[in-house]
Design a protein around this motif. Structure first.
Motif, PDB file in Angstrom:
ATOM      1  N   GLN A 160       6.554  11.827  -3.764  1.00 16.55           N
ATOM      2  CA  GLN A 160       6.852  12.082  -5.082  1.00 16.55           C
ATOM      3  C   GLN A 160       7.898  12.414  -5.484  1.00 16.55           C
ATOM      4  N   PRO A 161       8.823  12.226  -6.235  1.00 16.45           N
ATOM      5  CA  PRO A 161       8.419  11.066  -7.413  1.00 16.45           C
ATOM      6  C   PRO A 161       8.552   9.737  -7.296  1.00 16.45           C
ATOM      7  N   THR A 162       9.206   9.287  -6.029  1.00 16.63           N
ATOM      8  CA  THR A 162       9.500   7.796  -5.718  1.00 16.63           C
ATOM      9  C   THR A 162       8.182   7.049  -5.952  1.00 16.63           C
ATOM     10  N   LEU A 163       7.147   7.475  -5.013  1.00 15.20           N
ATOM     11  CA  LEU A 163       6.099   6.426  -5.081  1.00 15.20           C
ATOM     12  C   LEU A 163       5.681   6.518  -6.488  1.00 15.20           C
ATOM     13  N   ILE A 182       0.800  -1.195  -0.034  1.00 16.52           N
ATOM     14  CA  ILE A 182      -0.043  -0.035   0.118  1.00 16.52           C
ATOM     15  C   ILE A 182       0.784   1.266  -0.087  1.00 16.52           C
ATOM     16  N   LEU A 183       0.852   2.004  -0.975  1.00 13.23           N
ATOM     17  CA  LEU A 183       1.552   3.350  -1.281  1.00 13.23           C
ATOM     18  C   LEU A 183       0.953   4.509  -0.854  1.00 13.23           C
ATOM     19  N   TRP A 184       1.185   5.117   0.155  1.00 13.38           N
ATOM     20  CA  TRP A 184       0.281   6.425   0.593  1.00 13.38           C
ATOM     21  C   TRP A 184       1.306   7.728   0.641  1.00 13.38           C
ATOM     22  N   ARG A 185       0.768   8.402  -0.407  1.00 11.43           N
ATOM     23  CA  ARG A 185       1.458   9.850  -0.375  1.00 11.43           C
ATOM     24  C   ARG A 185       1.131  10.710   0.691  1.00 11.43           C
ATOM     25  N   HIS A 186       2.266  11.269   1.303  1.00 15.10           N
ATOM     26  CA  HIS A 186       1.705  12.280   2.420  1.00 15.10           C
ATOM     27  C   HIS A 186       0.652  13.262   2.075  1.00 15.10           C
ATOM     28  N   ALA A 187      -0.131  13.633   3.039  1.00 10.05           N
ATOM     29  CA  ALA A 187      -1.106  14.712   2.763  1.00 10.05           C
ATOM     30  C   ALA A 187      -0.361  15.840   2.547  1.00 10.05           C
ATOM     31  N   GLU A 188      -1.308  16.997   2.292  1.00  9.98           N
ATOM     32  CA  GLU A 188      -0.784  18.353   1.822  1.00  9.98           C
ATOM     33  C   GLU A 188       0.076  18.949   2.951  1.00  9.98           C
ATOM     34  N   ALA A 189       1.363  19.343   2.649  1.00  7.07           N
ATOM     35  CA  ALA A 189       2.114  20.038   3.532  1.00  7.07           C
ATOM     36  C   ALA A 189       2.313  21.570   3.014  1.00  7.07           C
ATOM     37  N   HIS A 190       2.743  22.131   4.289  1.00  2.35           N
ATOM     38  CA  HIS A 190       3.356  23.689   3.903  1.00  2.35           C
ATOM     39  C   HIS A 190       4.336  23.567   2.776  1.00  2.35           C
ATOM     40  N   GLU A 191       4.532  24.556   2.027  1.00  2.00           N
ATOM     41  CA  GLU A 191       5.696  24.766   0.865  1.00  2.00           C
ATOM     42  C   GLU A 191       6.897  24.888   1.859  1.00  2.00           C
TER      43      GLU A 191
END
Length: 160
Positions: A110-113, A4-13
């Protein structure tokens, strides 16, 4: 095996968009936005209902991935291999794809996932776009003597 690949949620810039780079100290310290916290909580609630108790959870050392994993409410292990800019082959080796016995959740970047997804699906493009907070669930199985990689589901926080 389930991966299961889960990209982290929205983060500060990144606070230094012109001078900073992926994986530097300031990048690793970036935290989730309030919207990202909601995305992580929504996806974690769904994932928790789907995952067996024995599933392993692995995360990048970045704050935003740890915050995303914390929403799941399970133990997790921080792995340097999963840091921003990581090698997709190193990720697959870490999780023992496709021969691992337990389901593994990888909270990463990203881009690893996207590179792992492209490899697993046999896409001609090197990278596959992955929405922030989204989950891509893969399963390795044997059917009629042939080994198959199956995309079980793709979920985004907005659709849950």
């Amino acid at each position: 095996m389930d991966l299961i690949l889960w990209r982290h949620a929205e983060a500060h810039e990144h606070p230094d968009p012109l001078l900073g780079r992926q994986g530097d100290g300031k990048d690793l310290a970036r935290r989730l936005t309030p919207r990202g916290e909601k995305q992580a909580a929504r996806m974690a609630a769904w994932l928790d209902r789907q995952l067996p108790a024995a599933a392993r959870v692995l995360t990048s050392p970045a704050q935003r991935t740890e915050q995303t994993a914390l929403a799941l409410g399970r133990k997790y292990k921080v792995c340097e291999v999963l840091a921003p800019g990581g090698d997709p082959l190193a990720l697959l080796e870490l999780v023992q794809w496709p021969h691992g016995k337990l389901p593994v959740v990888v909270v990463g970047h990203q881009p690893t996932l996207g590179q792992v997804i492209s490899r697993l699906l046999g896409l001609s493009e090197v990278d596959c776009p992955v929405k922030k907070g989204a989950v891509w669930w893969f399963r390795q199985r044997e059917r009629d003597g042939a080994v198959q990689t199956v995309l079980v589901t793709v979920q985004t926080p907005e659709l849950l």
